[in-house]
Write a protein that holds these residues in place. Sequence first.
Motif, short mmCIF file in Angstrom:
data_model
loop_
_atom_site.label_atom_id
_atom_site.label_comp_id
_atom_site.label_asym_id
_atom_site.label_seq_id
_atom_site.Cartn_x
_atom_site.Cartn_y
_atom_site.Cartn_z
N LEU A 121 1.30 -1.26 -0.25
CA LEU A 121 -0.09 0.34 0.09
C LEU A 121 0.86 0.92 -0.03
O LEU A 121 0.70 1.76 -0.35
N ALA A 122 1.78 1.16 0.95
CA ALA A 122 3.22 2.18 0.61
C ALA A 122 3.68 2.52 -0.40
O ALA A 122 3.72 3.84 -0.89
N PHE A 123 4.00 1.31 -1.29
CA PHE A 123 4.76 1.97 -2.40
C PHE A 123 4.25 2.44 -3.61
O PHE A 123 4.06 3.21 -4.10
N ARG A 124 2.39 2.10 -3.44
CA ARG A 124 1.25 1.65 -4.82
C ARG A 124 0.78 3.78 -4.35
O ARG A 124 0.08 4.33 -5.32
N THR A 125 0.72 4.33 -3.00
CA THR A 125 -0.14 5.67 -2.43
C THR A 125 1.85 6.28 -1.98
O THR A 125 1.83 7.60 -2.33
N GLU A 126 2.69 5.88 -2.59
CA GLU A 126 3.77 6.71 -2.12
C GLU A 126 4.03 7.27 -1.02
O GLU A 126 5.13 8.63 -1.22
N LEU A 127 3.94 5.99 -0.07
CA LEU A 127 4.14 7.13 1.14
C LEU A 127 5.05 5.93 2.08
O LEU A 127 5.01 4.78 1.31
N SER A 128 5.38 6.18 2.81
CA SER A 128 6.79 5.24 3.35
C SER A 128 5.56 3.91 4.40
O SER A 128 4.52 4.16 5.01
N PRO A 129 5.64 2.79 4.10
CA PRO A 129 5.63 1.61 5.10
C PRO A 129 5.25 1.86 7.25
O PRO A 129 3.93 1.72 7.08
N SER A 130 6.06 3.18 7.31
CA SER A 130 6.20 3.13 8.78
C SER A 130 4.99 3.94 8.56
O SER A 130 4.40 4.56 9.83
N TYR A 131 4.59 4.86 7.54
CA TYR A 131 3.63 5.98 7.64
C TYR A 131 2.30 5.24 7.79
O TYR A 131 0.99 5.93 8.81
N ILE A 132 2.26 3.82 7.26
CA ILE A 132 1.38 3.43 6.94
C ILE A 132 0.95 3.20 8.30
O ILE A 132 -0.37 2.84 8.34
#
Length: 112
Positions: free
Chosen positions: A57-68
Amino acid sequence: RHGAGHRRVAGFYSAAWPDIAPPLTLGMERTNARLIRAFGRVLKRKRREAGLSQEELAFRTELSPSYISLLETSNRQPTLTVLAELANCLGVGLPDFLAEVMAEEASSERRL
């Protein structure tokens, strides 16, 4: 509680806006906390239903996994832009996603 420059007048503090109505602010914080927890639960459930890891999900949204992770554990609040992107990546319309969050929040409130 109130430092230099603050003067209590008729039940209110005269120098700072946050001190004007403490009871209302505290009530809003409790309501917001329930809503943020409901958002985290819905996000996690929707992500799992989509068969995605936090990393995917982080990759698809261009967010960090830690933020997710922080969002799912109610330690961060998303911006409207992030919220829309998350809903989009999870294949849910933003109104439907928000409706589910509100229903989750109402459900958790009834359990209290």
